[in-house]
Design an enzyme around this catalytic site. Sequence first.
Site, PDB file in Angstrom:
ATOM      1  N   HIS A   1      -9.113 -24.402  24.252  1.00  0.00           N
ATOM      2  CA  HIS A   1     -10.232 -23.668  23.627  1.00  0.00           C
ATOM      3  C   HIS A   1     -11.221 -23.108  24.647  1.00  0.00           C
ATOM      4  O   HIS A   1     -12.037 -22.265  24.313  1.00  0.00           O
ATOM      5  CB  HIS A   1     -10.978 -24.584  22.652  1.00  0.00           C
ATOM      6  CG  HIS A   1     -10.181 -24.897  21.419  1.00  0.00           C
ATOM      7  ND1 HIS A   1     -10.459 -24.340  20.201  1.00  0.00           N
ATOM      8  CD2 HIS A   1      -9.083 -25.666  21.229  1.00  0.00           C
ATOM      9  CE1 HIS A   1      -9.593 -24.779  19.301  1.00  0.00           C
ATOM     10  NE2 HIS A   1      -8.746 -25.592  19.902  1.00  0.00           N
TER      11      HIS A   1
ATOM     12  N   ASP B   1     -17.578 -18.445  28.468  1.00  0.00           N
ATOM     13  CA  ASP B   1     -17.309 -19.016  27.141  1.00  0.00           C
ATOM     14  C   ASP B   1     -15.870 -18.684  26.757  1.00  0.00           C
ATOM     15  O   ASP B   1     -15.468 -17.519  26.875  1.00  0.00           O
ATOM     16  CB  ASP B   1     -18.268 -18.380  26.114  1.00  0.00           C
ATOM     17  CG  ASP B   1     -18.682 -19.340  25.009  1.00  0.00           C
ATOM     18  OD1 ASP B   1     -17.904 -20.264  24.716  1.00  0.00           O
ATOM     19  OD2 ASP B   1     -19.776 -19.154  24.440  1.00  0.00           O
TER      20      ASP B   1
END
Length: 472
Positions: free
Chosen positions: A164, A378
């Site tokens: 992720h 991110d």
Amino acid sequence: MVGETYQLVVVSNRLPVDRVLGEDGAELWRASPGGLVTALEPIMRASDGAWVGWAGRPGLDLPPFDHDGIHIVPVPLSATDLEDYYEGFSNDTLWPLYHDVIAPPSFHRVWWDAYVRVNRRFAEAAARAAAPGATVWVHDYQLQLVPRMLREARPDLTIGFFNHIPFPAYGIFSQLPWRTQIVEGLLGADVIGFQRSADAANFLQATRRLTGYATRSAVVEVPASDAAPARQVIARTFPISIDAAGVEQLALTPRVQERARQIRDELGNPSTVMLGVDRLDYTKGIRHRLKAFGELLAERRVAVEDVVLVQVASPSRERVEAYQQLRDEIELTVGRINGDYGTIGHPAISYLHHNFPREEMAALFLAADVMLVTALRDGMNLVAKEYVAARSDGDGVLILSEFTGSADELKSALLINPHDIDGLKDAIVRAIEMPHHERHKRMKSLRKRVREHDVARWSDEFLTALRERTAG
Ligand code: GDG
């Protein structure tokens, strides 16, 4: 029930349920809201799936149970496991390292030992829960050793892994003393998914450098060993998304719409409401955002009566020192900016260090004219996609850091480099002044992308890629 096995097993650090206190004071399980659960729930129900993970409280050792049609298999973690495997190796070694060393990673051998020990526990629990020939889908950086451990125990399984967070460039990754073990751990999977193509490319390079295995586009050729035949591993992108229809529906409910109006009222109906929503994490660029806004106020390019910034910083990893320091810095800066530029009834920043219910988040998205996503690094950033999904009125401007995975997809946002404070300030002013037709044109194209690439499509594509491996 003990001994039962399942065709699909999802493995993640946290279970999709939380232990909470009910109204009558008794403890009960509640589904933790989140895209992953929403995406996988229907598939889990349809394919008799089980979820293996930690129940969120140290020392809790529970037998498997069913919750709302999903089989839950808790993996116990002691207080020491939590300190060394989770807060230590996962959140103070891997997290900063994988986010381009924004904060310095700590390398401790005891933490690594705990990481190996806990990964083995997860792998064993998954191996017990998986039926013959089952599919196991392992999630995230806390569990990178599980694919190989699982393959060694159960060569009959089809194994997927999804990362992720970013996967760093080799120059950074190679600092990790246990870099080869991590790469070999991941290569136990049949398919390794990443958010961005740069992440997959970084992993493939690390594989070539550390193992010497040949790679051909997204395929790694893992040679035969004494114990196992040669295999091919796929490493490619599967950008994650959100339950776009669900967010849109929620934002359309009269209660949420009314609450959005009320929020603007409570803020004194300024001409522009800007919003930031982040876990309080040093990767999210909250300090950069505050610096830009503070300078705009100082230079009188924006006035405190006209523009207000609402910053939700949800509490996160509060026992890790870097997070305690960050909180202090942010709160000092917010206090200074409010002290310097606020007036009675018009603070410049409305700062909220709380967790909010989903309805309140949706109302905030609706109330915000400008959404600020200024992450320094991110994996994806789901908040950017949620803002877009909530705006079925077609309005609102998204300012988005190019260092997020979302920037690869949301090209009609105002893309910024958060390190370039002058550029960020110009983007904020441009967003505030953007004409109606341009806002709508940009939002329309953003919405199309988010609607067409939702989280159901993401999980479908990943599981299809896994199935093709088994078939091939
Ligand atoms: C990791 C990767 C990747 C936040 N505060 C509240 C709240 N949230 C929700 C948001 C959003 C989620 O939490 C945060 O997701 P992000 O993607 O923005 O960031 P991370 O937590 O860092 O997630 C990231 C993600 O995994 C998925 O792969 O995109 O890059 O770092 O959904 O809305 N939700 C509620 N109250 C809050 O106070 N209800």
